[in-house]
Design a protein around this motif. Structure first.
Motif, PDB file in Angstrom:
ATOM      1  N   GLY A  32       0.725  -1.538  -0.132  1.00 40.59           N
ATOM      2  CA  GLY A  32      -0.115   0.036  -0.058  1.00 40.59           C
ATOM      3  C   GLY A  32       0.864   1.071  -0.142  1.00 40.59           C
ATOM      4  N   ASP A  33       2.103   1.239  -0.064  1.00 38.84           N
ATOM      5  CA  ASP A  33       2.847   2.377   0.046  1.00 38.84           C
ATOM      6  C   ASP A  33       3.835   2.458  -1.289  1.00 38.84           C
ATOM      7  OD1 ASP A  33       2.769   3.416   2.771  1.00 38.84           O
ATOM      8  OD2 ASP A  33       3.657   1.601   3.271  1.00 38.84           O
ATOM      9  N   THR A  34       3.924   3.873  -1.768  1.00 36.70           N
ATOM     10  CA  THR A  34       4.886   4.141  -2.977  1.00 36.70           C
ATOM     11  C   THR A  34       6.255   4.220  -2.691  1.00 36.70           C
ATOM     12  OG1 THR A  34       2.877   4.791  -3.955  1.00 36.70           O
ATOM     13  CG2 THR A  34       4.658   5.486  -5.145  1.00 36.70           C
ATOM     14  N   PHE A  35       7.128   3.513  -3.426  1.00 35.75           N
ATOM     15  CA  PHE A  35       8.545   3.837  -3.225  1.00 35.75           C
ATOM     16  C   PHE A  35       9.203   4.338  -4.647  1.00 35.75           C
ATOM     17  CE2 PHE A  35       6.975   0.566  -0.368  1.00 35.75           C
ATOM     18  CZ  PHE A  35       7.745   0.814   0.487  1.00 35.75           C
ATOM     19  N   VAL A  36       9.998   5.271  -4.494  1.00 33.35           N
ATOM     20  CA  VAL A  36      10.865   5.734  -5.565  1.00 33.35           C
ATOM     21  C   VAL A  36      12.354   5.811  -5.237  1.00 33.35           C
ATOM     22  CG1 VAL A  36      11.271   7.777  -6.949  1.00 33.35           C
ATOM     23  CG2 VAL A  36       8.960   7.403  -6.162  1.00 33.35           C
ATOM     24  N   ARG A  37      12.895   5.017  -6.082  1.00 36.81           N
ATOM     25  CA  ARG A  37      14.177   4.880  -6.128  1.00 36.81           C
ATOM     26  C   ARG A  37      14.904   6.028  -7.025  1.00 36.81           C
ATOM     27  NH1 ARG A  37      18.850   1.347  -7.438  1.00 36.81           N
ATOM     28  NH2 ARG A  37      18.025   0.130  -8.848  1.00 36.81           N
ATOM     29  N   VAL A  38      16.029   6.715  -6.757  1.00 37.55           N
ATOM     30  CA  VAL A  38      16.911   7.673  -7.216  1.00 37.55           C
ATOM     31  C   VAL A  38      18.184   7.361  -7.092  1.00 37.55           C
ATOM     32  CG1 VAL A  38      14.913   9.474  -6.917  1.00 37.55           C
ATOM     33  CG2 VAL A  38      16.554   9.425  -5.468  1.00 37.55           C
ATOM     34  N   THR A  39      18.857   8.248  -8.118  1.00 42.37           N
ATOM     35  CA  THR A  39      20.377   8.029  -7.893  1.00 42.37           C
ATOM     36  C   THR A  39      20.996   8.931  -6.762  1.00 42.37           C
ATOM     37  OG1 THR A  39      20.614   9.890  -9.593  1.00 42.37           O
ATOM     38  CG2 THR A  39      20.603   7.626 -10.426  1.00 42.37           C
ATOM     39  N   PRO A  40      22.179   8.353  -6.191  1.00 37.64           N
ATOM     40  CA  PRO A  40      22.222   9.061  -4.999  1.00 37.64           C
ATOM     41  C   PRO A  40      22.693  10.505  -5.238  1.00 37.64           C
ATOM     42  CG  PRO A  40      23.628   6.829  -5.214  1.00 37.64           C
ATOM     43  CD  PRO A  40      22.733   7.317  -6.444  1.00 37.64           C
ATOM     44  N   GLY A  41      23.335  11.001  -6.286  1.00 40.38           N
ATOM     45  CA  GLY A  41      23.728  12.120  -6.758  1.00 40.38           C
ATOM     46  C   GLY A  41      22.746  13.241  -6.847  1.00 40.38           C
ATOM     47  N   ALA A  42      21.436  12.822  -6.957  1.00 40.96           N
ATOM     48  CA  ALA A  42      20.434  13.506  -7.306  1.00 40.96           C
ATOM     49  C   ALA A  42      19.552  13.911  -5.797  1.00 40.96           C
ATOM     50  CB  ALA A  42      19.207  13.017  -8.148  1.00 40.96           C
ATOM     51  N   ILE A  43      19.915  12.949  -4.793  1.00 37.87           N
ATOM     52  CA  ILE A  43      18.979  13.034  -3.662  1.00 37.87           C
ATOM     53  C   ILE A  43      18.511  14.458  -2.963  1.00 37.87           C
ATOM     54  CG2 ILE A  43      20.726  12.669  -1.977  1.00 37.87           C
ATOM     55  CD1 ILE A  43      17.201  11.159  -2.051  1.00 37.87           C
ATOM     56  N   HIS A  44      19.425  15.289  -3.042  1.00 39.69           N
ATOM     57  CA  HIS A  44      19.137  16.691  -2.549  1.00 39.69           C
ATOM     58  C   HIS A  44      18.177  17.465  -3.484  1.00 39.69           C
ATOM     59  CE1 HIS A  44      20.109  20.985  -1.008  1.00 39.69           C
ATOM     60  NE2 HIS A  44      20.207  20.190  -0.061  1.00 39.69           N
ATOM     61  N   ASP A  45      18.635  17.671  -4.733  1.00 41.68           N
ATOM     62  CA  ASP A  45      17.366  18.186  -5.677  1.00 41.68           C
ATOM     63  C   ASP A  45      16.353  17.480  -5.608  1.00 41.68           C
ATOM     64  OD1 ASP A  45      19.604  19.781  -6.371  1.00 41.68           O
ATOM     65  OD2 ASP A  45      20.302  18.602  -7.969  1.00 41.68           O
ATOM     66  N   VAL A  46      15.948  16.102  -5.644  1.00 41.33           N
ATOM     67  CA  VAL A  46      14.773  15.409  -5.357  1.00 41.33           C
ATOM     68  C   VAL A  46      14.085  15.747  -4.439  1.00 41.33           C
ATOM     69  CG1 VAL A  46      13.758  13.185  -5.395  1.00 41.33           C
ATOM     70  CG2 VAL A  46      15.460  13.516  -7.243  1.00 41.33           C
ATOM     71  N   CYS A  47      14.697  15.955  -3.148  1.00 38.37           N
ATOM     72  CA  CYS A  47      14.073  16.135  -1.880  1.00 38.37           C
ATOM     73  C   CYS A  47      13.552  17.550  -1.949  1.00 38.37           C
ATOM     74  CB  CYS A  47      14.949  15.628  -0.765  1.00 38.37           C
ATOM     75  SG  CYS A  47      14.938  14.234  -0.532  1.00 38.37           S
ATOM     76  N   THR A  48      14.564  18.449  -2.438  1.00 34.40           N
ATOM     77  CA  THR A  48      14.198  19.677  -2.651  1.00 34.40           C
ATOM     78  C   THR A  48      12.866  20.079  -3.410  1.00 34.40           C
ATOM     79  OG1 THR A  48      16.349  20.726  -2.403  1.00 34.40           O
ATOM     80  CG2 THR A  48      14.811  22.098  -3.465  1.00 34.40           C
ATOM     81  N   TYR A  49      12.738  19.281  -4.572  1.00 34.07           N
ATOM     82  CA  TYR A  49      11.716  19.384  -5.411  1.00 34.07           C
ATOM     83  C   TYR A  49      10.354  19.020  -5.042  1.00 34.07           C
ATOM     84  CZ  TYR A  49       8.411  17.934  -9.031  1.00 34.07           C
ATOM     85  OH  TYR A  49       7.342  17.850  -9.845  1.00 34.07           O
ATOM     86  N   LEU A  50      10.711  17.862  -4.094  1.00 36.87           N
ATOM     87  CA  LEU A  50       9.339  17.322  -3.352  1.00 36.87           C
ATOM     88  C   LEU A  50       8.978  18.005  -2.388  1.00 36.87           C
ATOM     89  CD1 LEU A  50      10.622  13.499  -3.596  1.00 36.87           C
ATOM     90  CD2 LEU A  50       8.625  14.388  -4.561  1.00 36.87           C
ATOM     91  N   LYS A  51       9.743  18.819  -1.462  1.00 39.53           N
ATOM     92  CA  LYS A  51       9.267  19.548  -0.531  1.00 39.53           C
ATOM     93  C   LYS A  51       8.566  20.721  -1.166  1.00 39.53           C
ATOM     94  CE  LYS A  51      10.221  22.087   3.629  1.00 39.53           C
ATOM     95  NZ  LYS A  51      11.405  22.623   4.542  1.00 39.53           N
ATOM     96  N   GLU A  53       7.892  21.743  -4.509  1.00 43.32           N
ATOM     97  CA  GLU A  53       6.763  21.874  -5.607  1.00 43.32           C
ATOM     98  C   GLU A  53       5.546  20.925  -5.260  1.00 43.32           C
ATOM     99  OE1 GLU A  53       7.285  24.033  -8.156  1.00 43.32           O
ATOM    100  OE2 GLU A  53       9.129  24.482  -7.358  1.00 43.32           O
ATOM    101  N   GLN A  54       6.082  19.810  -4.541  1.00 44.23           N
ATOM    102  CA  GLN A  54       4.814  18.829  -4.357  1.00 44.23           C
ATOM    103  C   GLN A  54       4.517  18.707  -2.904  1.00 44.23           C
ATOM    104  OE1 GLN A  54       3.458  17.155  -6.727  1.00 44.23           O
ATOM    105  NE2 GLN A  54       4.893  17.468  -8.517  1.00 44.23           N
ATOM    106  N   HIS A  55       4.945  19.626  -2.064  1.00 42.74           N
ATOM    107  CA  HIS A  55       4.487  19.773  -0.743  1.00 42.74           C
ATOM    108  C   HIS A  55       4.589  18.715   0.167  1.00 42.74           C
ATOM    109  CE1 HIS A  55       2.680  23.456  -2.069  1.00 42.74           C
ATOM    110  NE2 HIS A  55       1.940  22.841  -3.304  1.00 42.74           N
ATOM    111  N   PHE A  56       5.608  17.972   0.112  1.00 36.09           N
ATOM    112  CA  PHE A  56       6.149  16.953   1.119  1.00 36.09           C
ATOM    113  C   PHE A  56       6.666  17.658   2.187  1.00 36.09           C
ATOM    114  CE2 PHE A  56       4.778  14.131  -2.488  1.00 36.09           C
ATOM    115  CZ  PHE A  56       4.362  13.138  -2.062  1.00 36.09           C
ATOM    116  N   ILE A  57       6.154  18.214   3.006  1.00 32.66           N
ATOM    117  CA  ILE A  57       6.785  19.161   4.121  1.00 32.66           C
ATOM    118  C   ILE A  57       7.250  18.509   5.166  1.00 32.66           C
ATOM    119  CG2 ILE A  57       5.642  21.049   3.160  1.00 32.66           C
ATOM    120  CD1 ILE A  57       3.722  21.010   5.759  1.00 32.66           C
ATOM    121  N   TYR A  58       6.733  17.285   5.435  1.00 37.79           N
ATOM    122  CA  TYR A  58       7.134  16.670   6.491  1.00 37.79           C
ATOM    123  C   TYR A  58       7.889  15.289   6.271  1.00 37.79           C
ATOM    124  CZ  TYR A  58       5.943  14.316  11.187  1.00 37.79           C
ATOM    125  OH  TYR A  58       5.696  13.504  12.427  1.00 37.79           O
TER     126      TYR A  58
END
Length: 170
Positions: A32-51, A53-58
């Motif tokens: 029932g959960d969704t998982f996204v695997r990303v490259t290690p070099g992109a983690i900071h940019d991906v997390c910034t985008y998710l917070k 642009e996509q409102h994953f604030i917590y």
């Protein structure tokens, strides 16, 4: 990627794959959960985008696992929540056994501070750019990482001085 996602999740995944086309490695659902695997070099940019642009604030948790494989042995998992959309997403990265290192996300979510320190303390995964990177449970001079699969179940004799188990005579 053909998953049966609800409309809100589909927007998040579409946004990620459009913004980070070479960095999104896998998207899947389990229990029932969704998982996204990303490259290690992109983690900071991906997390910034998710917070931002996509409102994953917590950020609920950051934790490590020892996959105990010959390639990409360690995994770091970010458990994040969008309170506005009531969505939970797990973002994962795989790291090599030799010099496991990834960018800190404490600049995105301050609460990542102790989570990242705990992950280092237990698995030896270093978080570059962390503002206070030191051990949180184990002594600073402790040379081992207790949650790694090769760590002996009974610990390493003599590595830490333990209190006596016999009562003091009165």
């Amino acid at each position: 990627m053909s998953l049966e996602l609800n409309e809100q999740f589909q927007k998040v995944i579409n946004g990620l794959t459009e913004k980070f086309p070479g960095d999104v490695i896998d998207v899947y659902q389990s229990t029932g959960d969704t998982f996204v695997r990303v490259t290690p070099g992109a983690i900071h940019d991906v997390c910034t985008y998710l917070k931002e642009e996509q409102h994953f604030i917590y950020l609920i948790d950051v934790f490590g696992t020892d996959r105990f494989t010959s390639e990409d042995r360690f995994e770091v998992v970010y458990n994040i929540l969008s309170l506005r959309d009531r969505l939970r997403l797990f973002v994962k990265v795989w790291l090599p056994e030799e010099d496991p290192e990834i960018a800190s996300v404490t600049g995105i979510w301050e609460c990542a501070d102790w989570f990242e320190r705990q992950t280092y303390d237990m698995f030896g995964i270093r978080f570059t750019g962390h503002p206070d990177f030191r051990r949180i449970y184990m002594p600073e001079d402790f040379e081992y990482f207790p949650m790694r699969k090769e760590f002996p179940l009974l610990g390493i004799p003599g590595s830490i001085e333990l209190p006596s188990s016999t009562p003091d005579p009165e």
